[in-house]
Scaffold this active site. Sequence first.
Site, PDB file in Angstrom:
ATOM      1  N   GLN A   1      41.484   9.242 -47.442  1.00 14.96           N
ATOM      2  CA  GLN A   1      42.682   9.311 -48.334  1.00 14.96           C
ATOM      3  C   GLN A   1      43.753  10.076 -48.221  1.00 14.96           C
ATOM      4  O   GLN A   1      44.331  10.738 -49.139  1.00 14.96           O
ATOM      5  CB  GLN A   1      41.921   9.479 -49.711  1.00 14.96           C
ATOM      6  CG  GLN A   1      41.333   8.632 -50.371  1.00 14.96           C
ATOM      7  CD  GLN A   1      42.324   7.174 -50.847  1.00 14.96           C
ATOM      8  OE1 GLN A   1      43.443   7.452 -51.202  1.00 14.96           O
ATOM      9  NE2 GLN A   1      41.652   6.173 -50.963  1.00 14.96           N
ATOM     10  N   SER A   2      43.871  10.263 -46.723  1.00 14.26           N
ATOM     11  CA  SER A   2      45.049  11.170 -46.198  1.00 14.26           C
ATOM     12  C   SER A   2      46.330  10.954 -46.767  1.00 14.26           C
ATOM     13  O   SER A   2      46.808   9.732 -46.660  1.00 14.26           O
ATOM     14  CB  SER A   2      45.026  10.884 -44.729  1.00 14.26           C
ATOM     15  OG  SER A   2      46.127  11.664 -44.053  1.00 14.26           O
TER      16      SER A   2
END
Length: 320
Positions: free
Chosen positions: A71-72
Amino acid sequence: MIPRICFAHLPTPVEPMRRLGSFLGGYKLWIKRDDLTGLAFGGNKARKLEFVLAEALANGAKTLVTVGSIQSNHCRQTAALAARFGLRCVLVLSGEKPNQFTGNLLLDELLGAEIIWCSLDERSKVLRATFEHEWEMGHRPFLIPLGASTPTGALGYMYAIEELAQQDVVIPDWIVLASSSAGTQAGMVAEVIRRQLKTKILGISIDQEASHLRQSVAKLAAEAGERLGEKIALSPDDVLVNSDYLGGGYGVMGELEVNAIRLFAKMEGILLGPVYTGRAAGGMIDLIQRGFFHPDENILFWHTGDTPTLFADPYSRQFT
Ligand SMILES: *Cc1c(COP(=O)(O)O)cnc(C)c1O
């Protein structure tokens, strides 16, 4: 002059948080809205990427290769940047490829990034191999390290402190922010020293022990200063880091984060994220409640983004 390509939506607003401040017992709270920097829902990486992109293009880059967790926010903003400038984007993401893409991962896909999956242990190795492969294919790759936290990237936050000073709304006694790969805090610290401001920069660590993060911030701050031809003298002991809020570890949203997200939403209509800004705001609220800050001090929460993660699995399910 250091080359910079201006695409972020700047300056970002600085606003008082009156309702939250009085709810917490009469504190002077402010917020700097770097969740509104643009590049597919904003965040702190946009400021760093203005300088990093200039470096990449000067090197003849045609492909941006970068790295992060599933989920960067950094990967999502890099994917948006690549789309905007007509570059290829290859993301090396650690985690298990899910059946359904949500949050930032969905956005990475929409923005046209190519995704390479790997485990956290293998990530650096896979990143290197990916870069080499892109090079051999003739794609002219440019490697952006984790969080774009290079000396060049940190320049974005030296300029951000200048921006805040020029806005002339508040000279905070404290800036509180989520700190992880150190570039954001390093840039802020470097500029505060350069301008001899009284502002103290408190990093709430998201995933590292304080001693480790202090060293990274001090080193990067000195290197960013050097890029401007300035000698920034500081030791890791001068860097303010609190690592009391690591909770269940990186990416694990607990009560601290949930409560902070709900409080900011209901008191100010401002959305935080589960991984970074919820944790940093939760830490700040806890420190306020423990009397860490003086009620006369101006405390500025620097919102670094993370909002698309609200809509990601498993976080969205934890609110309902
Ligand atoms: C990357 C990130 C941070 C941390 O910034 P660093 O420069 O890596 O320390 C904070 N908040 C958000 C939302 C981020 O994506």
